[in-house]
Design an enzyme around this catalytic site. Sequence first.
Site, mmCIF file in Angstrom:
data_model
loop_
_atom_site.group_PDB
_atom_site.id
_atom_site.type_symbol
_atom_site.label_atom_id
_atom_site.label_comp_id
_atom_site.label_asym_id
_atom_site.label_seq_id
_atom_site.Cartn_x
_atom_site.Cartn_y
_atom_site.Cartn_z
ATOM 1 N N GLU A 81 0.830 -1.185 0.000
ATOM 2 C CA GLU A 81 0.171 0.027 -0.001
ATOM 3 C C GLU A 81 0.833 1.246 -0.129
ATOM 4 O O GLU A 81 1.604 1.496 1.026
ATOM 5 C CB GLU A 81 -0.804 -0.143 1.108
ATOM 6 C CG GLU A 81 -2.093 -1.172 1.360
ATOM 7 C CD GLU A 81 -3.052 -1.045 2.456
ATOM 8 O OE1 GLU A 81 -3.097 0.310 3.124
ATOM 9 O OE2 GLU A 81 -3.470 -2.115 2.847
ATOM 10 N N ASP A 116 -4.676 10.111 10.404
ATOM 11 C CA ASP A 116 -3.182 9.265 10.612
ATOM 12 C C ASP A 116 -2.524 10.082 11.739
ATOM 13 O O ASP A 116 -2.913 11.274 12.152
ATOM 14 C CB ASP A 116 -2.445 9.341 9.319
ATOM 15 C CG ASP A 116 -2.911 8.634 8.109
ATOM 16 O OD1 ASP A 116 -2.910 7.530 8.511
ATOM 17 O OD2 ASP A 116 -3.098 9.306 7.076
#
Length: 260
Positions: free
Chosen positions: A46, A57
Amino acid sequence: MNRIDKLFRDKSENILSIYFTAGYPSLEDTLPIMKSIEAAGADIIEIGIPYSDPIADGPTIQESNMVALANGMSMKKLFAQLEKMRDEVSIPVILMGYLNPVVQYGVEKFCQKCQEVGVDGVILPDLPMLQYLREYKAIFDQYGLRNTFLISPQTSEERIREIDEHSDGFIYMVSSASITGAKKGITEEQITYFERIRNMGLSNPRLIGFGISDRTGFQTAANYAHGAIIGSAFIHVLSNSKDLEREIKDYIQSVIRDQA
């Protein structure tokens, strides 16, 4: 056949997906890191598309985004780096990021470039389901891209069924209601969530992410899903590395192989 489909057809357990940010730690590290990830034995790569406001995040991935952007990483640069990747990388490759940079680049142009370079799928956590179905699904299908949606412990059963119906590739199970890298270890509450989703009998494979960092976490996740995704812990390896190839191999093999 799409490489993601083929992987899940041929392998039903212990699938390891490794996430890293394109252009980190150095601008031209993207392809060398990909090659090292595959050589070490991971199943999926990924690649994070750097963005200035990565809201889902934690600090580790946020910092990697800022460094990558400062290094000069862009969507155009990323696709240039991936032009020859299929000469050297054979496992599935997914681009993961936020919707805004894709829209700015042009959704159809983005999908076309993904097909040209050999990207197999996309994860856009902030892409609304309805918008995807109305505006983008036909384009994704035209260019052979698998689209992955995320679910969390707070996602209703109705919503999970809807996601399962409209997903292809796999379902990304966020392990907890927190940002990436926020927690280490897996709690009893998370196990209950994993069991609940497993018992729903969904048609798509499932990978568990957020908070998976070592062999114990990977094995636990793999007991309840088809495998797991590691991101922040891998970024941490890159950020402290003096020898990327060797340290990537050592880390990934520590996750997937029994220790002597």
